[in-house]
Motif scaffolding. Structure first.
Motif, short mmCIF file in Angstrom:
data_model
loop_
_atom_site.label_atom_id
_atom_site.label_comp_id
_atom_site.label_asym_id
_atom_site.label_seq_id
_atom_site.Cartn_x
_atom_site.Cartn_y
_atom_site.Cartn_z
N MET A 102 0.83 -1.21 0.00
CA MET A 102 0.00 0.00 0.00
C MET A 102 0.86 1.26 0.00
SD MET A 102 -3.31 0.35 0.12
CE MET A 102 -4.84 -0.45 0.43
N MET A 103 0.45 2.23 -0.81
CA MET A 103 1.09 3.54 -0.72
C MET A 103 0.37 4.34 0.37
SD MET A 103 1.53 4.49 -4.75
CE MET A 103 0.00 3.79 -5.39
N ILE A 104 1.08 5.28 0.97
CA ILE A 104 0.47 6.12 2.02
C ILE A 104 0.47 7.57 1.55
CG2 ILE A 104 0.72 6.95 4.40
CD1 ILE A 104 2.17 4.25 4.96
N LEU A 105 -0.70 8.16 1.60
CA LEU A 105 -0.81 9.57 1.24
C LEU A 105 -0.97 10.39 2.51
CD1 LEU A 105 -1.11 11.76 -1.00
CD2 LEU A 105 -3.60 11.43 -0.79
N ARG A 106 0.04 11.22 2.78
CA ARG A 106 -0.08 12.11 3.93
C ARG A 106 -0.79 13.37 3.44
NH1 ARG A 106 3.87 10.74 8.58
NH2 ARG A 106 2.10 11.82 9.49
N SER A 107 -1.93 13.62 4.08
CA SER A 107 -2.75 14.74 3.62
C SER A 107 -3.67 15.14 4.76
CB SER A 107 -3.56 14.32 2.38
OG SER A 107 -4.19 15.44 1.79
N SER A 108 -4.61 16.04 4.48
CA SER A 108 -5.65 16.33 5.46
C SER A 108 -6.92 16.68 4.68
CB SER A 108 -5.23 17.46 6.41
OG SER A 108 -5.51 18.69 5.83
N PRO A 109 -8.09 16.42 5.26
CA PRO A 109 -9.33 16.57 4.47
C PRO A 109 -9.50 17.92 3.78
CG PRO A 109 -9.76 15.37 6.49
CD PRO A 109 -8.34 15.86 6.59
N PRO A 110 -9.19 19.06 4.42
CA PRO A 110 -9.45 20.32 3.71
C PRO A 110 -8.41 20.69 2.66
CG PRO A 110 -9.15 20.69 6.10
CD PRO A 110 -8.73 19.30 5.80
N SER A 111 -7.28 19.99 2.61
CA SER A 111 -6.21 20.40 1.69
C SER A 111 -6.64 20.29 0.22
CB SER A 111 -4.97 19.53 1.91
OG SER A 111 -4.07 19.70 0.81
N PRO A 112 -6.65 21.41 -0.51
CA PRO A 112 -7.07 21.33 -1.92
C PRO A 112 -6.05 20.58 -2.77
CG PRO A 112 -6.26 23.54 -1.41
CD PRO A 112 -6.29 22.78 -0.10
N PHE A 113 -4.76 20.67 -2.39
CA PHE A 113 -3.74 19.93 -3.14
C PHE A 113 -3.88 18.43 -2.86
CE2 PHE A 113 -1.88 24.19 -2.61
CZ PHE A 113 -1.58 24.49 -3.92
N GLY A 114 -4.19 18.11 -1.62
CA GLY A 114 -4.43 16.70 -1.28
C GLY A 114 -5.66 16.18 -2.01
N ARG A 115 -6.68 17.03 -2.10
CA ARG A 115 -7.91 16.62 -2.80
C ARG A 115 -7.62 16.34 -4.27
NH1 ARG A 115 -13.56 20.16 -3.00
NH2 ARG A 115 -14.94 18.40 -3.36
N LYS A 116 -6.73 17.16 -4.86
CA LYS A 116 -6.35 16.95 -6.27
C LYS A 116 -5.77 15.54 -6.44
CE LYS A 116 -2.74 19.23 -7.81
NZ LYS A 116 -1.79 20.21 -8.40
N VAL A 117 -4.90 15.15 -5.53
CA VAL A 117 -4.27 13.82 -5.61
C VAL A 117 -5.33 12.72 -5.39
CG1 VAL A 117 -2.64 12.26 -4.49
CG2 VAL A 117 -1.98 14.63 -4.95
N GLN A 126 9.99 12.42 5.75
CA GLN A 126 9.43 12.08 4.44
C GLN A 126 9.41 13.29 3.51
OE1 GLN A 126 5.86 10.66 6.21
NE2 GLN A 126 6.49 8.53 6.21
N ASN A 127 9.16 14.45 4.09
CA ASN A 127 9.13 15.67 3.28
C ASN A 127 9.72 16.80 4.13
OD1 ASN A 127 8.59 18.00 1.88
ND2 ASN A 127 6.50 17.43 1.31
N ALA A 128 10.95 17.18 3.80
CA ALA A 128 11.65 18.20 4.59
C ALA A 128 10.87 19.51 4.63
CB ALA A 128 13.04 18.43 3.99
N GLY A 171 9.37 2.79 0.17
CA GLY A 171 9.84 3.78 1.14
C GLY A 171 10.21 5.12 0.54
N GLU A 172 10.32 5.19 -0.79
CA GLU A 172 10.58 6.49 -1.43
C GLU A 172 9.40 7.42 -1.18
OE1 GLU A 172 12.93 7.83 -3.41
OE2 GLU A 172 14.25 6.14 -3.88
N THR A 173 9.68 8.70 -1.11
CA THR A 173 8.56 9.63 -0.99
C THR A 173 8.53 10.58 -2.18
OG1 THR A 173 9.84 11.23 0.29
CG2 THR A 173 8.61 9.59 1.54
#
Ligand SMILES: N[C@@H](CCC(=O)N[C@@H](CS)C(=O)NCC(=O)O)C(=O)O
Length: 201
Positions: A1-16, A46-48, A60-62
Protein backbone atom coordinates in the motif's frame (compact mmCIF):
# COMPACT_ATOMS: atom_id res chain seq x y z
CA UNK A 1 0.00 0.00 0.00
CA UNK A 2 1.09 3.54 -0.72
CA UNK A 3 0.47 6.12 2.02
CA UNK A 4 -0.81 9.57 1.24
CA UNK A 5 -0.08 12.11 3.93
CA UNK A 6 -2.75 14.74 3.62
CA UNK A 7 -5.65 16.33 5.46
CA UNK A 8 -9.33 16.57 4.47
CA UNK A 9 -9.45 20.32 3.71
CA UNK A 10 -6.21 20.40 1.69
CA UNK A 11 -7.07 21.33 -1.92
CA UNK A 12 -3.74 19.93 -3.14
CA UNK A 13 -4.43 16.70 -1.28
CA UNK A 14 -7.91 16.62 -2.80
CA UNK A 15 -6.35 16.95 -6.27
CA UNK A 16 -4.27 13.82 -5.61
CA UNK A 17 -7.25 11.91 -4.15
CA UNK A 18 -9.44 12.72 -7.16
CA UNK A 19 -6.62 11.86 -9.58
CA UNK A 20 -6.17 8.49 -7.83
CA UNK A 21 -9.92 7.80 -8.04
CA UNK A 22 -10.14 8.74 -11.73
CA UNK A 23 -7.17 6.45 -12.42
CA UNK A 24 -8.70 3.59 -10.38
CA UNK A 25 -5.75 3.63 -8.00
CA UNK A 26 -7.56 4.75 -4.84
CA UNK A 27 -7.61 1.25 -3.36
CA UNK A 28 -3.79 1.16 -3.51
CA UNK A 29 -3.47 4.24 -1.30
CA UNK A 30 -4.10 4.64 2.43
CA UNK A 31 -4.68 8.22 3.50
CA UNK A 32 -2.93 9.23 6.72
CA UNK A 33 -4.27 12.48 8.16
CA UNK A 34 -1.39 14.82 8.85
CA UNK A 35 -1.38 18.06 10.80
CA UNK A 36 1.21 20.36 9.21
CA UNK A 37 1.03 22.73 12.19
CA UNK A 38 2.24 19.92 14.47
CA UNK A 39 4.36 17.82 12.10
CA UNK A 40 5.68 14.54 13.48
CA UNK A 41 9.33 13.53 12.98
CA UNK A 42 8.51 10.75 10.52
CA UNK A 43 6.59 13.19 8.34
CA UNK A 44 9.43 15.74 8.31
CA UNK A 45 11.80 12.93 7.30
CA UNK A 46 9.43 12.08 4.44
CA UNK A 47 9.13 15.67 3.28
CA UNK A 48 11.65 18.20 4.59
CA UNK A 49 9.25 20.97 3.58
CA UNK A 50 6.61 19.66 5.99
CA UNK A 51 3.92 20.04 3.35
CA UNK A 52 1.02 17.91 2.28
CA UNK A 53 0.30 16.07 0.08
CA UNK A 54 3.25 13.70 0.36
CA UNK A 55 3.07 10.20 -1.10
CA UNK A 56 5.07 7.39 0.52
CA UNK A 57 5.66 4.56 -1.96
CA UNK A 58 5.81 0.87 -1.08
CA UNK A 59 9.61 0.90 -1.36
CA UNK A 60 9.84 3.78 1.14
CA UNK A 61 10.58 6.49 -1.43
CA UNK A 62 8.56 9.63 -0.99
CA UNK A 63 7.13 11.92 -3.63
CA UNK A 64 5.99 15.53 -3.39
CA UNK A 65 4.54 17.93 -4.37
CA UNK A 66 1.04 17.31 -5.74
CA UNK A 67 2.20 17.90 -9.33
CA UNK A 68 4.90 15.25 -9.06
CA UNK A 69 2.49 12.84 -7.35
CA UNK A 70 -0.17 13.12 -10.06
CA UNK A 71 2.47 12.62 -12.77
CA UNK A 72 3.60 9.49 -10.92
CA UNK A 73 0.04 8.14 -10.54
CA UNK A 74 -0.67 8.80 -14.21
CA UNK A 75 2.49 6.89 -15.19
CA UNK A 76 1.51 4.05 -12.82
CA UNK A 77 -1.86 3.83 -14.57
CA UNK A 78 -0.19 3.45 -17.95
CA UNK A 79 0.47 7.09 -18.84
CA UNK A 80 -1.42 9.69 -20.83
CA UNK A 81 -4.65 9.26 -18.85
CA UNK A 82 -4.95 12.55 -16.94
CA UNK A 83 -1.69 14.07 -18.14
CA UNK A 84 -2.14 14.16 -21.91
CA UNK A 85 0.65 14.20 -24.47
CA UNK A 86 1.61 16.65 -27.19
CA UNK A 87 0.45 20.28 -26.94
CA UNK A 88 -2.54 19.25 -24.80
CA UNK A 89 -0.06 18.27 -22.09
CA UNK A 90 1.12 21.86 -21.81
CA UNK A 91 -2.44 23.19 -21.87
CA UNK A 92 -3.38 20.84 -19.04
CA UNK A 93 -0.22 21.65 -17.05
CA UNK A 94 -0.78 25.38 -17.57
CA UNK A 95 -4.36 25.13 -16.31
CA UNK A 96 -3.07 23.12 -13.35
CA UNK A 97 -0.50 25.89 -12.67
CA UNK A 98 -3.25 28.53 -12.81
CA UNK A 99 -5.48 26.55 -10.44
CA UNK A 100 -2.57 25.76 -8.10
CA UNK A 101 -1.83 29.50 -8.06
CA UNK A 102 -5.41 30.19 -6.92
CA UNK A 103 -4.98 27.60 -4.16
CA UNK A 104 -1.58 29.01 -3.09
CA UNK A 105 -2.98 32.55 -2.84
CA UNK A 106 -6.12 31.37 -1.02
CA UNK A 107 -4.01 29.32 1.44
CA UNK A 108 -1.73 32.32 2.10
CA UNK A 109 -4.85 34.35 2.90
CA UNK A 110 -5.91 31.63 5.34
CA UNK A 111 -2.43 31.52 6.92
CA UNK A 112 -2.53 35.29 7.44
CA UNK A 113 -5.55 34.64 9.67
CA UNK A 114 -4.19 31.45 11.24
CA UNK A 115 -0.63 32.60 12.01
CA UNK A 116 -1.01 36.34 12.64
CA UNK A 117 -2.92 38.09 15.39
CA UNK A 118 -5.47 40.60 14.10
CA UNK A 119 -3.34 43.70 14.75
CA UNK A 120 -0.35 42.23 12.87
CA UNK A 121 -2.26 41.39 9.69
CA UNK A 122 -1.29 43.30 6.58
CA UNK A 123 -4.27 44.31 4.38
CA UNK A 124 -2.00 45.11 1.41
CA UNK A 125 -0.68 41.54 1.50
CA UNK A 126 -4.20 40.15 1.64
CA UNK A 127 -5.23 42.37 -1.31
CA UNK A 128 -2.13 41.30 -3.23
CA UNK A 129 -3.10 37.63 -2.86
CA UNK A 130 -6.77 38.33 -3.59
CA UNK A 131 -5.73 40.12 -6.81
CA UNK A 132 -4.12 36.91 -8.02
CA UNK A 133 -7.28 34.95 -7.25
CA UNK A 134 -9.53 37.51 -8.97
CA UNK A 135 -7.44 37.69 -12.15
CA UNK A 136 -7.02 33.92 -12.37
CA UNK A 137 -10.77 33.40 -11.92
CA UNK A 138 -11.50 35.96 -14.64
CA UNK A 139 -9.15 34.18 -17.02
CA UNK A 140 -10.60 30.77 -16.14
CA UNK A 141 -14.14 32.12 -16.64
CA UNK A 142 -13.18 33.42 -20.10
CA UNK A 143 -10.98 30.59 -21.34
CA UNK A 144 -11.33 27.43 -19.31
CA UNK A 145 -14.97 27.18 -18.25
CA UNK A 146 -16.37 25.10 -21.12
CA UNK A 147 -17.50 21.70 -19.81
CA UNK A 148 -14.31 19.67 -19.62
CA UNK A 149 -13.74 17.81 -22.89
CA UNK A 150 -11.63 15.40 -20.89
CA UNK A 151 -11.07 15.00 -17.20
CA UNK A 152 -7.40 15.81 -16.91
CA UNK A 153 -5.03 17.29 -14.39
CA UNK A 154 -5.94 20.82 -15.44
CA UNK A 155 -9.68 20.44 -14.93
CA UNK A 156 -9.20 18.37 -11.74
CA UNK A 157 -7.02 21.15 -10.29
CA UNK A 158 -9.49 23.86 -11.33
CA UNK A 159 -12.36 21.98 -9.63
CA UNK A 160 -10.25 21.67 -6.44
CA UNK A 161 -9.38 25.40 -6.48
CA UNK A 162 -13.08 26.34 -6.80
CA UNK A 163 -13.98 23.81 -4.11
CA UNK A 164 -11.44 25.39 -1.76
CA UNK A 165 -12.90 28.86 -2.36
CA UNK A 166 -16.31 27.37 -1.51
CA UNK A 167 -14.90 25.90 1.70
CA UNK A 168 -12.92 28.89 2.98
CA UNK A 169 -14.49 31.95 1.33
CA UNK A 170 -18.20 31.08 1.31
CA UNK A 171 -18.32 30.56 -2.44
CA UNK A 172 -18.27 34.31 -3.11
CA UNK A 173 -16.56 33.59 -6.48
CA UNK A 174 -19.86 32.15 -7.75
CA UNK A 175 -21.62 35.48 -8.12
CA UNK A 176 -19.36 36.80 -10.89
CA UNK A 177 -18.39 33.55 -12.62
CA UNK A 178 -21.51 31.81 -13.89
CA UNK A 179 -19.64 29.78 -16.51
CA UNK A 180 -17.28 28.40 -13.86
CA UNK A 181 -20.31 27.47 -11.75
CA UNK A 182 -21.63 25.47 -14.73
CA UNK A 183 -18.17 23.94 -15.24
CA UNK A 184 -18.06 22.79 -11.62
CA UNK A 185 -21.61 21.38 -11.71
CA UNK A 186 -20.71 19.38 -14.81
CA UNK A 187 -17.41 18.22 -13.27
CA UNK A 188 -19.20 17.08 -10.12
CA UNK A 189 -21.72 15.08 -12.16
CA UNK A 190 -18.94 13.32 -14.06
CA UNK A 191 -16.43 12.77 -11.26
CA UNK A 192 -18.02 11.17 -8.18
CA UNK A 193 -14.73 11.55 -6.25
CA UNK A 194 -15.32 15.31 -6.16
CA UNK A 195 -18.39 14.99 -3.92
CA UNK A 196 -16.76 12.11 -2.03
CA UNK A 197 -13.81 14.33 -1.03
CA UNK A 198 -15.85 17.41 -0.04
CA UNK A 199 -15.49 18.58 3.55
CA UNK A 200 -17.74 20.99 5.35
CA UNK A 201 -16.27 24.21 6.86
N1 LIG B 1 2.97 23.16 -4.28
C1 LIG B 1 2.48 22.28 -3.24
C2 LIG B 1 1.62 23.07 -2.26
C3 LIG B 1 1.21 22.24 -1.07
C4 LIG B 1 0.69 23.09 0.08
O1 LIG B 1 0.75 24.32 0.07
N2 LIG B 1 0.18 22.38 1.09
C5 LIG B 1 -0.28 23.05 2.29
C6 LIG B 1 -1.62 22.47 2.75
S1 LIG B 1 -2.87 22.53 1.52
C7 LIG B 1 0.71 22.78 3.40
O2 LIG B 1 1.24 21.70 3.49
N3 LIG B 1 0.96 23.78 4.25
C8 LIG B 1 1.79 23.65 5.40
C9 LIG B 1 2.98 24.53 5.38
O3 LIG B 1 3.16 25.29 4.39
O4 LIG B 1 3.74 24.49 6.33
C10 LIG B 1 1.72 21.11 -3.87
O5 LIG B 1 1.33 21.22 -5.05
O6 LIG B 1 1.58 20.06 -3.24
Amino acid sequence: MMILRSSPPSPFGRKVKIAAAVLNLADRITVLDTDTMKPDEAFLAQNALGKIPTLVLENGETLFDSRVIVEYLDALAGGGRIVPSGWRRFEALRLQALADGIMDAAILRMYEIRWRSEERREPRWVDHQQGKIDRALRLAEERHSAPAAAIDIGTIALACALGYLDLRFEGRWRERHPRLVAFLDDFERRVPAFAATRVKG
